[in-house]
Scaffold this motif. Structure first.
Motif, short mmCIF file in Angstrom:
data_model
loop_
_atom_site.label_atom_id
_atom_site.label_comp_id
_atom_site.label_asym_id
_atom_site.label_seq_id
_atom_site.Cartn_x
_atom_site.Cartn_y
_atom_site.Cartn_z
N ARG A 347 0.84 -1.20 0.00
CA ARG A 347 0.00 0.00 0.00
C ARG A 347 0.88 1.25 0.00
N SER A 348 0.36 2.32 -0.56
CA SER A 348 1.10 3.58 -0.67
C SER A 348 1.12 4.29 0.68
N LEU A 352 -1.59 4.12 3.74
CA LEU A 352 -1.19 3.73 5.09
C LEU A 352 -1.57 4.79 6.10
N PHE A 353 -1.40 6.08 5.72
CA PHE A 353 -1.78 7.15 6.64
C PHE A 353 -3.29 7.15 6.85
N GLY A 354 -4.03 6.88 5.78
CA GLY A 354 -5.48 6.78 5.92
C GLY A 354 -5.87 5.65 6.86
N TYR A 356 -4.05 4.58 9.32
CA TYR A 356 -3.71 5.03 10.68
C TYR A 356 -4.81 5.92 11.25
N LEU A 357 -5.29 6.87 10.46
CA LEU A 357 -6.35 7.76 10.93
C LEU A 357 -7.61 6.97 11.27
N ASP A 358 -7.93 5.98 10.42
CA ASP A 358 -9.11 5.16 10.68
C ASP A 358 -8.96 4.38 11.97
N SER A 359 -7.74 3.85 12.22
CA SER A 359 -7.52 3.05 13.42
C SER A 359 -7.62 3.90 14.68
N ARG A 360 -7.35 5.21 14.56
CA ARG A 360 -7.41 6.11 15.71
C ARG A 360 -8.77 6.81 15.83
N GLY A 361 -9.63 6.56 14.88
CA GLY A 361 -10.93 7.20 14.93
C GLY A 361 -10.86 8.69 14.67
N ASN A 362 -9.84 9.15 13.93
CA ASN A 362 -9.65 10.58 13.69
C ASN A 362 -10.32 10.95 12.38
N GLU A 365 -11.52 17.13 9.65
CA GLU A 365 -11.56 17.56 8.25
C GLU A 365 -10.22 18.19 7.85
N GLY A 366 -9.71 17.81 6.69
CA GLY A 366 -8.52 18.43 6.15
C GLY A 366 -7.21 17.73 6.48
N VAL A 367 -7.22 16.78 7.42
CA VAL A 367 -5.96 16.12 7.82
C VAL A 367 -5.41 15.29 6.66
N ARG A 368 -6.26 14.55 5.99
CA ARG A 368 -5.79 13.71 4.88
C ARG A 368 -5.25 14.58 3.75
#
Length: 382
Positions: A347-348, A352-354, A356-362, A365-368
């Motif tokens: 995975r790119s 991977l960052f997406g 991580y955000l999903d796993s943290r429940g974050n 708006e705008g972070v991605r």
């Protein structure tokens, strides 16, 4: 004779970005007060005077003044280098130390210099083997480390330490002298304090207590931050650090050791508590529960039992100004370790960052989008 045994001062330590200089001043002042009250014949500082190999001028001033004050109590003072210290830099202070009557040993440049002798005011002779920290890479030649298995390399280090101690302690056979050893070592079977540098406490650096001769009256160790006795052929002890270095040490009882020992008297050890530093505490709960916490004289690690959201850290620190570390309680996070490892393959970085955000429940708006911009900028520069 009486010995004050201390170690692992770690002057210059910064805890989660917070300077602890004032705490170190109070702690070392209390150690000096203990020395003034106990009137030891010998003070041993068993390594890690500093937290870094490049201490600041302020840290150097604090350590040298503390050593000088301990010397002014009338005790002989011996300090050795630890794994956090720069041995050669400590040796560079030898002209000052010699003029101040302080025995400072930073490295192994002159092995014959590692045997120190003295006589107490009462006429009791003592002899001290002072071994600074010895890196495994320095002790075991590189070519040997490539040719040896891990177990053989570990044994080679332990054998070398045993031979060094055996050679330096040859005069211990002379009767009528108190035989002492100080070193900065990891002993097999000893318990870590929680804040040590892991790379220097793993099994590659662990040595058995049998390296110490049976005719040693007391072994004063540094390196592990928890005060403890080590089962050995002779009395072996860690004094522990006089202040908790990190949150893994919050349950430790900070102290210095007072040792009464003689040629015909077994070592008797008393731990004298050092209470001048702020305590370290871990608290957990919801914001409502954290609002009831009343620990103004402690540095806090806070495990928050709330869903992650922007501004949560600031809300916690408003309630608890002494909170140095704020994290979501691990019990609140789903355990997807195995699944995530499989999902990451191929995975790119954006994906991977997406994840991580999903796993943290974050879902802020705008972070991605901000990550995408930063990633594109870094990629372009490369």
């Amino acid at each position: 004779m009486r010995i004050l045994h201390t170690s692992d001062w770690h002057v210059g330590k910064v805890l989660k970005g917070r300077d602890r200089r004032e705490e170190h001043r109070r702690v070392l002042a209390q150690v000096i007060e203990i020395a003034q009250a106990e009137r030891p014949d010998l003070v041993i500082v068993a390594g890690d005077l500093y937290d870094t190999a490049a201490p600041t001028a302020e840290a150097t001033k604090l350590v040298t003044r503390a050593l000088s004050a301990l010397r002014r109590t009338g005790a002989r003072v011996v300090a050795i280098g630890g794994n956090h210290d720069n041995g050669q830099a400590l040796d560079a202070l030898r002209p000052w130390a010699d003029a101040a009557g302080i025995e400072l040993r930073g490295s192994f440049d002159n092995p014959r210099d590692l045997l120190i002798e003295g006589t107490t005011e009462g006429g009791e002779r003592w002899r001290l083997v002072a071994l600074p920290f010895l890196s495994q890479r320095y002790a075991v030649r590189a070519v040997e480390m490539y040719d040896l298995t891990e177990a053989e390399s570990n044994q080679t280090y332990a054998d070398l330490i045993a031979r060094l101690i055996g050679k330096l302690s040859e005069p211990f056979t002379e009767p009528g002298v108190v035989n002492l050893i100080t070193s900065h070592l990891t002993m097999v079977g000893a318990s870590t304090g929680g804040g040590e540098r892991e790379a220097h406490t793993i099994m590659g650096y662990a040595v058995p207590a049998t390296v110490f001769p049976q005719n040693t009256h007391y072994v004063a160790l540094g390196h592990l931050h928890r005060s403890q006795r080590v089962i050995a052929p002779c009395p072996v002890r860690y004094s522990g650090s006089p202040l908790a270095i990190d949150f893994g040490e919050e349950e430790n009882v900070c102290s210095v050791a007072i040792v009464d020992v003689g040629v015909d008297k077994a070592a008797q050890v008393r731990d004298v508590p050092v209470t001048s530093a702020l305590t370290l505490r871990t608290v957990r709960g919801t914001l409502e529960q954290l609002a009831t916490v009343n620990l103004p004289e402690a540095w806090l690690r806070v495990l928050v039992r709330e869903a992650p959201r922007p501004g949560l850290r600031e809300d916690v620190q408003e309630l608890l100004p002494n909170a140095l570390e704020v994290r979501i309680d691990p019990d609140m996070l789903p355990d997807r370790t195995g699944a995530r490892a499989a999902e990451r393959s191929g995975r790119s970085p954006r994906e991977l960052f997406g994840d991580y955000l999903d796993s943290r429940g974050n879902a802020e708006e705008g972070v991605r989008e901000l990550f995408d911009e930063l990633y594109d900028e870094v990629s372009s520069n490369q």
